[in-house]
Design an enzyme around this catalytic site. Sequence first.
Site, PDB file in Angstrom:
ATOM      1  CG  HIS A 122      -1.967  -1.039   1.218  1.00 18.15           C
ATOM      2  ND1 HIS A 122      -2.795  -1.275   0.144  1.00 18.15           N
ATOM      3  CD2 HIS A 122      -2.313  -1.945   2.166  1.00 18.15           C
ATOM      4  CE1 HIS A 122      -3.601  -2.288   0.426  1.00 18.15           C
ATOM      5  NE2 HIS A 122      -3.325  -2.716   1.637  1.00 18.15           N
ATOM      6  CG  ASP A 159      -3.422  -8.189   0.755  1.00 16.74           C
ATOM      7  OD1 ASP A 159      -2.633  -8.534   1.646  1.00 16.74           O
ATOM      8  OD2 ASP A 159      -4.425  -7.472   0.974  1.00 16.74           O
ATOM      9  CG  HIS A 161      -7.165  -4.843   2.039  1.00 15.39           C
ATOM     10  ND1 HIS A 161      -6.779  -5.764   2.985  1.00 15.39           N
ATOM     11  CD2 HIS A 161      -8.330  -4.307   2.474  1.00 15.39           C
ATOM     12  CE1 HIS A 161      -7.660  -5.783   3.961  1.00 15.39           C
ATOM     13  NE2 HIS A 161      -8.615  -4.919   3.684  1.00 15.39           N
ATOM     14  CG  ASP A 242      -5.576  -9.721   3.533  1.00 17.36           C
ATOM     15  OD1 ASP A 242      -5.282 -10.231   2.436  1.00 17.36           O
ATOM     16  OD2 ASP A 242      -5.268  -8.551   3.822  1.00 17.36           O
TER      17      ASP A 242
END
Length: 303
Positions: A122, A159, A161, A242
């Site tokens: 990120h 991931d 996200h 996740d």
Amino acid sequence: MTVILYSHDSARRHVTPDGHPEQVARHDAVMAALEGLALDRREAPVAEDAEVLRCHPVRYLQGLRDAMPQTGTRQIDADTHLSPGSLEPALRAVGGACAAVDAVLAEEARRAFVALRPPGHHAEAEVSMGFCLFGTVAIAAKRALDHHGLERVAVLDFDVHHGNGTQALLWDEARVLFVSSQQFPLWPGTGAASERGAHGQVVNLPLPPGSDGALALSEWRGALDRMREFSPQLVLISAGFDAHRDDPLAQLEWDDDDYAALTRAILDAAGKAPVVSCLEGGYDLRALGRSVRAHVDVLMEAD
């Protein structure tokens, strides 16, 4: 097959506030899951500043150094915190990823896994966010391109996200194919299929909340066909766990076997290209440990 594992105990010194999902126990869960495996275990080195500067300006790196607290924790954005021991493991995550690239390109092994925290996908050029300080995998891609002279690198991110930082750092990089699957909509709000990069080299695979690993694998198979056509000389993975149904931060319904199946599909599409996988998210400790083990077990399989 021999897999190199890069890790370092400094990952335990990046401390977040009580109740924060990106916690020290994540490192313990990952290392416990890998205990007993016949891995080539190596200490992740601290990255030199020059490696970080492949993707981040000097003022950003210095700003993080200046922000390090002497005691306790310091919040630097809505969900990212620093403690006195935070910078070393973040730099070792970068250093481990770069060392892994060097090792697989030197044919010391064909696959490597970098088990460090905090995660990295990120972080944008001058913005730390989403628990991330440095764009670890993007930096490793730049090292492969600019230090080793590669012409084609694939970066794959599963991931839950979206890897907004990796995408932003590689947006203008025609030598990198970036493929990312993510729950959509979900924080950070990026990752729509319409986001395609400056050269059409970005492939986003948005997945609806509540969808399972079978749908994800179906979407990935099409993207992996694109990767075969791209014929990468190196494959880098942002391995977030996740999307697991037990994870508290999202609403996808993957299980341990889905991570094994996707890893196997990636390796099949990679062909003879070496593969470096770097840990990203995963916040249910038991699911994280099982999923990492499933992923690394497949990395260890012979072709």
